[in-house]
Design an enzyme around this catalytic site. Structure first.
Site, short mmCIF file in Angstrom:
data_model
loop_
_atom_site.label_atom_id
_atom_site.label_comp_id
_atom_site.label_asym_id
_atom_site.label_seq_id
_atom_site.Cartn_x
_atom_site.Cartn_y
_atom_site.Cartn_z
N HIS A 13 33.21 40.79 37.79
CA HIS A 13 34.32 41.10 38.70
C HIS A 13 34.34 40.09 39.85
O HIS A 13 33.31 39.88 40.48
CB HIS A 13 34.17 42.52 39.26
CG HIS A 13 34.21 43.58 38.19
ND1 HIS A 13 33.13 43.84 37.37
CD2 HIS A 13 35.20 44.42 37.79
CE1 HIS A 13 33.46 44.81 36.52
NE2 HIS A 13 34.70 45.17 36.75
N ASP A 64 37.35 40.74 36.09
CA ASP A 64 38.36 41.78 36.31
C ASP A 64 38.61 42.04 37.79
O ASP A 64 37.77 41.71 38.64
CB ASP A 64 37.90 43.11 35.69
CG ASP A 64 37.94 43.10 34.16
OD1 ASP A 64 38.18 42.03 33.56
OD2 ASP A 64 37.72 44.17 33.58
ZN LIG Z 1 38.73 47.00 36.75
#
Ligand SMILES: [Zn+2]
Length: 246
Positions: free
Chosen positions: A210, A64
Site C-alpha cells: 500500500h 493499493d
Molecule cells: Zn484497499
C-alpha cells in the site's frame, strides 16, 4: 481488523471464483477476462534469462489505496531507483483529490488499475451502487490520467456477486494477490513487511503493498517505502524481474 478477518480467506475464495492470485493464474482457462492483459516487462530489474513464459521469471508489484501526497512519490522514487515497474490500484475519491499524482504514476511507466471510487466492502452495497461506484472510479482515473483502467481489485480483496458481475460486464480483469506485506498494520516494521513479502517468494507471485494510509494505520506508507529496497534486493538475488499488466 476487517483486513485481518477477511484477508485470511481471500486466496481460497478467490480460487473458487476463478479470480487470479498469481501471474500464472492469468494464463489458466476461465481466470482471464476478455480482452486479455499483457505482461509488460520493464526496467533494470527485468534482466533474468530470456526464456520461458513471463510468469516463470517475474513477479508483479502492486500498490493499493493511493494516490497519496507523501506515500505515492516515496514509492515511485524507490521503484525508479531500481528500474522496477508496478501496478497501482487507485481509489477514485483519492484520484479526485490528487489527480496530478495519478498522472505521475502513469508518466513514470506504471499501470493504473481500479480499486473502487469509495473504499468500502462490496457486501454492504447493492448492485446499482456498485455499478455507479465502478463508473465513477473509471471516470476519475480516465480524467486524471487519460487511461481507462482494465485491472480491478476490490477493497479487502472481496467481491460480492453483484460487484463481480459488474467488473466482468465492464471487462475489468480482477487480480488479487499471492504475497502480502501486511503493511497496513498499526504495529509492524519495514523489516517485517519485507520479510513477509520475500519469504517463499516465487516467480509469478503478485505482491500486495500500500502506498497510502487513507484506509489503514496512520503513516503506514512510510514503513512500506522503507521496506521496498530490501524487497528489491531480494528480487535481484532471486533473478526475478518485475512486470506490470496493461
Ligand atoms: Zn484497499
Amino acid at each position: 481488523m476487517i483486513r485481518h478477518l477477511l484477508g485470511m480467506h481471500v486466496p481460497a475464495l478467490g480460487r473458487s471464483l476463478k479470480l487470479p492470485l498469481t501471474l500464472g493464474d492469468l494464463e489458466r482457462p476461465g481466470f482471464a477476462a476478455v480482452p486479455r492483459l499483457e505482461l509488460v516487462v520493464g526496467g533494470a530489474l527485468a534482466t533474468p534469462p530470456a526464456s520461458g513464459p513471463a510468469a516463470s521469471r517475474y513477479v508483479a508489484l502492486t500498490f493499493d489505496d493511493g494516490p497519496h501526497p507523501e506515500g505515492t512519490p516515496a514509492v515511485l522514487d524507490v521503484l525508479a531507483q531500481h528500474g522496477a515497474t508496478a501496478s497501482f490500484f487507485l481509489v477514485g475519491e483519492q484520484v479526485a483529490r490528487y489527480p496530478g499524482l495519478a498522472a505521475r504514476i502513469v508518466a513514470a511507466g506504471h499501470t493504473v488499475g481500479l480499486h473502487g471510487y469509495l473504499h468500502q466492502l462490496h457486501q454492504r452495497r447493492g448492485a446499482p451502487a456498485m455499478a455507479e461506484d465502478f463508473q465513477r472510479g473509471i471516470a476519475a482515473i480516465a480524467d486524471a490520467t487519460g487511461i481507462t483502467p482494465r485491472l480491478h481489485r476490490p477493497p479487502y480483496g472481496i467481491y460480492s456477486a453483484a460487484s463481480l458481475r459488474v467488473a466482468r460486464e465492464r471487462q475489468l480483469q480482477p487480480l488479487l494477490w499471492s504475497k502480502w506485506g501486511q503493511d497496513w498494520r498499526r504495529v509492524t516494521t519495514p523489516e517485517e513487511i519485507a520479510g513477509r513479502v520475500v519469504r517463499g517468494l516465487r516467480a509469478g507471485d503478485v505482491i500486495l503493498l500500500h502506498d497510502a494510509d487513507h484506509y489503514s494505520a496512520q503513516g503506514s506508507h512510510r514503513r512500506t517505502a522503507a521496506a521496498l529496497p530490501a524487497i528489491m534486493k531480494a528480487l535481484q538475488s532471486a533473478a526475478l524481474g518485475t512486470v506490470r499488466l496493461a
